[in-house]
Design an enzyme around this catalytic site. Structure first.
Site, mmCIF file in Angstrom:
data_model
loop_
_atom_site.group_PDB
_atom_site.id
_atom_site.type_symbol
_atom_site.label_atom_id
_atom_site.label_comp_id
_atom_site.label_asym_id
_atom_site.label_seq_id
_atom_site.Cartn_x
_atom_site.Cartn_y
_atom_site.Cartn_z
ATOM 1 N N GLU A 83 119.985 13.862 5.037
ATOM 2 C CA GLU A 83 120.022 13.927 6.497
ATOM 3 C C GLU A 83 121.459 14.023 6.995
ATOM 4 O OE1 GLU A 83 116.848 10.743 5.388
ATOM 5 O OE2 GLU A 83 118.679 11.583 4.526
ATOM 6 N N CYS A 109 116.955 6.357 5.875
ATOM 7 C CA CYS A 109 117.473 4.991 5.814
ATOM 8 C C CYS A 109 118.029 4.615 7.182
ATOM 9 C CB CYS A 109 118.567 4.885 4.751
ATOM 10 S SG CYS A 109 120.129 5.649 5.247
ATOM 11 N N CYS A 112 121.031 6.763 8.383
ATOM 12 C CA CYS A 112 120.610 8.088 8.845
ATOM 13 C C CYS A 112 119.841 8.007 10.155
ATOM 14 C CB CYS A 112 119.792 8.791 7.764
ATOM 15 S SG CYS A 112 120.784 9.212 6.307
#
Length: 150
Positions: A83, A109, A112
């Site tokens: 990402e 996560c 991100c």
């Protein structure tokens, strides 16, 4: 008459995210991401070391050596997430991702998620889970839509 088996846009872009993930150099998880707006690809990313640096496949993985569980201690990873690389690629080429959709092979996560929220991404479509409870909580608080690809 020829039967039309065209994939839906979600199928089309998710399949591309899985192809992008094949470029990953991570030893623990191969992740691919595609940012899309108005049915056009804006940028792509996969997880791995920054440009010009040795890949984990060449020098090893600190997180693997220390048995760090997934979703924890992101600062120990020498790689960027898929990402993050998709966001950076768009920035390098001057492409706005505001209002876009991220297709990703895994849920993002917390690091991100924060980047996606601030970048103005409106939706995340994912196919696999990533165990990060804080990311889930922040997604619930945000206006970022998230849906699992079936």
């Amino acid at each position: 008459m020829v039967e039309n088996n065209r994939p839906s846009y979600d199928e089309y872009f998710m399949e591309m995210a899985h192809v992008v993930s094949k470029r990953s150099t991570c030893l623990r998880r191969n992740v691919g991401a595609i940012l899309v707006k108005d049915k056009h690809i804006l940028s792509t990313g996969y997880n791995g070391a920054p440009k010009g640096l040795k890949h984990c496949a060449e020098i090893g993985c600190i997180r693997k050596e220390k048995a760090v569980p997934p979703g924890e201690r992101h600062e120990l990873c020498r790689g960027l997430h898929a990402e993050q690389n998709a966001i950076i690629q768009a920035a390098v080429f001057g492409v706005s991702i505001t209002g876009s959709t991220l297709y990703c092979t895994n849920t993002p996560c917390v690091v991100c998620v924060k980047m996606l929220i601030n970048a103005g991404v409106k939706e995340v479509v994912y196919s696999g889970d990533y165990p990060d409870e804080l990311a889930k909580k922040m997604l619930e608080e945000s206006n970022l839509k998230i849906k699992r690809f079936k």
